[in-house]
Every structure is written in structure tokens, then in C-alpha cells.
Design a protein around this motif. Structure first.
Motif, PDB file in Angstrom:
ATOM      1  N   HIS A 270       0.844  -1.199   0.000  1.00 26.95           N
ATOM      2  CA  HIS A 270       0.000   0.000   0.000  1.00 26.95           C
ATOM      3  C   HIS A 270       0.885   1.257   0.000  1.00 26.95           C
ATOM      4  N   ALA A 271       1.867   1.291   0.901  1.00 25.61           N
ATOM      5  CA  ALA A 271       2.772   2.445   0.969  1.00 25.61           C
ATOM      6  C   ALA A 271       3.605   2.560  -0.303  1.00 25.61           C
ATOM      7  N   CYS A 272       4.055   1.423  -0.823  1.00 29.15           N
ATOM      8  CA  CYS A 272       4.821   1.394  -2.069  1.00 29.15           C
ATOM      9  C   CYS A 272       3.969   1.931  -3.227  1.00 29.15           C
ATOM     10  N   GLY A 273       2.701   1.498  -3.253  1.00 27.41           N
ATOM     11  CA  GLY A 273       1.792   1.870  -4.334  1.00 27.41           C
ATOM     12  C   GLY A 273       1.329   3.311  -4.308  1.00 27.41           C
ATOM     13  N   VAL A 274       1.681   4.042  -3.260  1.00 23.90           N
ATOM     14  CA  VAL A 274       1.384   5.476  -3.210  1.00 23.90           C
ATOM     15  C   VAL A 274       2.671   6.286  -3.362  1.00 23.90           C
ATOM     16  N   SER A 275       3.728   5.909  -2.649  1.00 22.34           N
ATOM     17  CA  SER A 275       4.983   6.678  -2.734  1.00 22.34           C
ATOM     18  C   SER A 275       5.605   6.584  -4.128  1.00 22.34           C
ATOM     19  N   GLY A 276       5.480   5.410  -4.783  1.00 24.27           N
ATOM     20  CA  GLY A 276       6.014   5.253  -6.137  1.00 24.27           C
ATOM     21  C   GLY A 276       5.350   6.192  -7.139  1.00 24.27           C
ATOM     22  N   PRO A 277       4.008   6.180  -7.221  1.00 23.05           N
ATOM     23  CA  PRO A 277       3.339   7.099  -8.144  1.00 23.05           C
ATOM     24  C   PRO A 277       3.590   8.583  -7.845  1.00 23.05           C
ATOM     25  N   ILE A 278       3.721   8.937  -6.566  1.00 24.83           N
ATOM     26  CA  ILE A 278       4.045  10.332  -6.247  1.00 24.83           C
ATOM     27  C   ILE A 278       5.428  10.670  -6.804  1.00 24.83           C
TER      28      ILE A 278
ATOM     29  N   GLU B  26       7.245  -1.720   8.488  1.00 25.78           N
ATOM     30  CA  GLU B  26       6.767  -2.250   7.199  1.00 25.78           C
ATOM     31  C   GLU B  26       6.295  -1.130   6.279  1.00 25.78           C
ATOM     32  N   LEU B  27       5.685  -0.111   6.861  1.00 25.28           N
ATOM     33  CA  LEU B  27       5.215   1.043   6.078  1.00 25.28           C
ATOM     34  C   LEU B  27       6.381   1.883   5.572  1.00 25.28           C
ATOM     35  N   VAL B  28       7.372   2.096   6.429  1.00 30.70           N
ATOM     36  CA  VAL B  28       8.570   2.836   6.004  1.00 30.70           C
ATOM     37  C   VAL B  28       9.278   2.070   4.889  1.00 30.70           C
ATOM     38  N   ALA B  29       9.416   0.757   5.064  1.00 31.10           N
ATOM     39  CA  ALA B  29      10.069  -0.078   4.033  1.00 31.10           C
ATOM     40  C   ALA B  29       9.310   0.013   2.712  1.00 31.10           C
ATOM     41  N   GLY B  30       7.980  -0.094   2.756  1.00 27.84           N
ATOM     42  CA  GLY B  30       7.172   0.011   1.540  1.00 27.84           C
ATOM     43  C   GLY B  30       7.319   1.357   0.859  1.00 27.84           C
ATOM     44  N   THR B  31       7.362   2.417   1.660  1.00 28.81           N
ATOM     45  CA  THR B  31       7.539   3.774   1.119  1.00 28.81           C
ATOM     46  C   THR B  31       8.876   3.894   0.412  1.00 28.81           C
ATOM     47  N   LEU B  32       9.929   3.412   1.051  1.00 30.28           N
ATOM     48  CA  LEU B  32      11.269   3.486   0.450  1.00 30.28           C
ATOM     49  C   LEU B  32      11.381   2.621  -0.800  1.00 30.28           C
ATOM     50  N   VAL B  33      10.756   1.442  -0.782  1.00 29.32           N
ATOM     51  CA  VAL B  33      10.743   0.581  -1.974  1.00 29.32           C
ATOM     52  C   VAL B  33      10.057   1.314  -3.121  1.00 29.32           C
ATOM     53  N   GLY B  34       8.930   1.959  -2.849  1.00 31.44           N
ATOM     54  CA  GLY B  34       8.198   2.692  -3.892  1.00 31.44           C
ATOM     55  C   GLY B  34       9.021   3.804  -4.509  1.00 31.44           C
ATOM     56  N   ILE B  35       9.681   4.582  -3.659  1.00 29.84           N
ATOM     57  CA  ILE B  35      10.489   5.708  -4.154  1.00 29.84           C
ATOM     58  C   ILE B  35      11.701   5.187  -4.935  1.00 29.84           C
ATOM     59  N   PHE B  36      12.458   4.284  -4.320  1.00 32.14           N
ATOM     60  CA  PHE B  36      13.687   3.778  -4.946  1.00 32.14           C
ATOM     61  C   PHE B  36      13.401   3.038  -6.252  1.00 32.14           C
ATOM     62  N   SER B  37      12.399   2.151  -6.237  1.00 23.41           N
ATOM     63  CA  SER B  37      12.111   1.359  -7.443  1.00 23.41           C
ATOM     64  C   SER B  37      11.618   2.238  -8.586  1.00 23.41           C
ATOM     65  N   THR B  38      10.850   3.271  -8.268  1.00 15.67           N
ATOM     66  CA  THR B  38      10.372   4.186  -9.315  1.00 15.67           C
ATOM     67  C   THR B  38      11.548   4.934  -9.925  1.00 15.67           C
ATOM     68  N   LEU B  39      12.438   5.428  -9.076  1.00  7.57           N
ATOM     69  CA  LEU B  39      13.630   6.118  -9.593  1.00  7.57           C
ATOM     70  C   LEU B  39      14.473   5.170 -10.453  1.00  7.57           C
ATOM     71  N   LEU B  40      14.588   3.916 -10.011  1.00  7.69           N
ATOM     72  CA  LEU B  40      15.342   2.907 -10.758  1.00  7.69           C
ATOM     73  C   LEU B  40      14.690   2.644 -12.116  1.00  7.69           C
ATOM     74  N   GLY B  41      13.359   2.452 -12.120  1.00  8.04           N
ATOM     75  CA  GLY B  41      12.628   2.211 -13.369  1.00  8.04           C
ATOM     76  C   GLY B  41      12.787   3.358 -14.350  1.00  8.04           C
ATOM     77  N   LEU B  42      12.730   4.590 -13.850  1.00 15.13           N
ATOM     78  CA  LEU B  42      12.889   5.774 -14.709  1.00 15.13           C
ATOM     79  C   LEU B  42      14.324   5.888 -15.219  1.00 15.13           C
ATOM     80  N   TRP B  43      15.282   5.558 -14.368  1.00 13.55           N
ATOM     81  CA  TRP B  43      16.690   5.637 -14.746  1.00 13.55           C
ATOM     82  C   TRP B  43      17.027   4.628 -15.844  1.00 13.55           C
ATOM     83  N   LEU B  44      16.363   3.481 -15.841  1.00 14.23           N
ATOM     84  CA  LEU B  44      16.636   2.441 -16.839  1.00 14.23           C
ATOM     85  C   LEU B  44      16.222   2.858 -18.246  1.00 14.23           C
ATOM     86  N   LEU B  45      15.338   3.846 -18.361  1.00 14.40           N
ATOM     87  CA  LEU B  45      14.921   4.279 -19.706  1.00 14.40           C
ATOM     88  C   LEU B  45      15.674   5.505 -20.143  1.00 14.40           C
TER      89      LEU B  45
END
Length: 196
Positions: A134-142, A177-196
Motif C-alpha cells: 500500500h505504501a509502495c503503491g502510493v509513494s512510487g506514483p508520487i 513495514e510502512l517505512v520499508a514500503g515507502t522506500l521501496v516505492g520511491i527507490f524502485s520508481t527512480l530505478l525504473g525511470l533511470w533504466l529508460l
């Protein structure tokens, strides 16, 4: 009000439902489409994104009542089916965007979601730590919106404490668990964007 449900729990449930991953994806994609219609090239890419990032993942909730394997599996079964359909949507949608040579903005959206799904699965399944989807699915899109729209979007991170409050009150996650999900969302989104 439902029997035995407090007003606090009811508010926590409303926040939880309004911030479920496919709904956040719908608003994220729609905002990006409104702001960058030309970059989407065709409304079909908008509908493609909605189909694979919103409709397919959210179909887990009605399907859990139909599919025998998940019908009586409770909350864990619902979570598992939602995760399977979400990641399937992310991967199938991404492959189609690549094969059909979709627009860059759509490729970036899908790259962010695939990276989030893969990293969240790694943390939850391999590292055996229940990071909040849930936290990942909000922090990532932001983070994705920040990439495209810049600093004015940063205020959206103020939603995160509400999500923390909601998920803790519903006893779905711990603070860690919420902090971890938030960090996963932010980091993975940045990683996905960096790969393109």
C-alpha cells in the motif's frame, strides 16, 4: 455504522480503500494524460495503461469471490491474488508497450510499476520482510508524478502519514513495514525511470 466498527476504524478503512494501488494508478495515469496528452500520442495508450495498471489489478477483489482457490483464503488469499494480477498486468502491459513501440511516457510509467512490483516481491519473498504494498503503491506514483511535474507535486507526500495511520489502525502493517514500503516505492520508481 457496521456492528462493532468504531468511527476511527471506518475512517481508516475509507483512507485504505481510496489509496489502494489500482485507484492511485488510475489517478496518476489520468493526471499525466491530462498534462501530457501529446506525449501519449493516442488515447489508446491511456486506455492501455488503465487496463493493465488499474482494471486488471483491481479485478482481484471481485475474482476472489469466484475463484475456488481464493474464495475461502481470507485476507492473505486476497492479497496474494491482488499481487499476482497486479504484477501480471505490469509485465504484460510493459511487453505490449515495448513490442508495439509505445510512447516514451507510457514506457516510463510501466518501467516504474514493473520495478516496484519486482523490488517489492524481492523484499517480501526473498528477504522475508513484509514491506507495505500500500505504501509502495502510493509513494512510487508520487515519485513518478514528481519526475514529470516537478516540485509542486512534492506536497502529495503529505498523504503518507495518513496511510501510515490508516494501515496501523487497521492492524495491517507495522511502522517499519510502512517505512520499508515507502522506500521501496520511491527507490524502485527512480530505478525504473533511470533504466529508460
Amino acid at each position: 455504522m457496521e456492528e462493532g466498527i468504531t468511527k476511527k476504524e471506518k475512517i481508516a478503512r475509507i483512507i485504505s480503500v481510496l489509496t489502494v494501488v489500482p485507484i492511485v494508478a488510475f489517478f496518476t495515469i489520468t493526471l499525466l494524460y491530462i498534462k501530457f496528452k501529446k506525449e501519449f500520442i493516442s488515447p489508446l495508450w491511456y486506455f492501455h495503461s488503465i487496463l493493465f495498471l488499474t482494471i486488471l489489478p483491481i479485478s482481484a477483489y471481485p475474482l476472489k469471490h469466484i475463484l475456488p482457490k481464493y474464495k475461502n483464503a481470507g485476507r492473505d488469499g486476497e492479497r496474494k491474488l491482488a499481487f499476482i494480477l497486479a504484477v501480471s498486468g505490469y509485465i504484460i502491459g510493459s511487453l505490449l508497450v515495448l513490442l508495439l513501440r509505445g510512447p516514451l511516457i507510457v514506457k516510463k510509467i510501466f518501467a516504474a510499476y514493473v520495478a516496484s512490483g519486482v523490488l517489492l516481491a524481492f523484499v517480501n519473498k526473498i528477504l522475508k520482510f513484509k514491506a507495505s504494498g500500500h505504501a509502495c503503491g502510493v509513494s512510487g506514483p508520487i515519485t513518478l508524478l514528481y519526475h514529470f511535474l516537478g516540485k509542486p507535486i512534492l506536497f502529495l507526500y503529505l498523504i503518507m502519514p495518513l496511510i501510515f495511520w490508516s494501515r496501523i489502525n487497521l492492524k495491517r502493517h507495522t511502522y517499519k513495514e510502512l517505512v520499508a514500503g515507502t522506500l521501496v516505492g520511491i527507490f524502485s520508481t527512480l530505478l525504473g525511470l533511470w533504466l529508460l
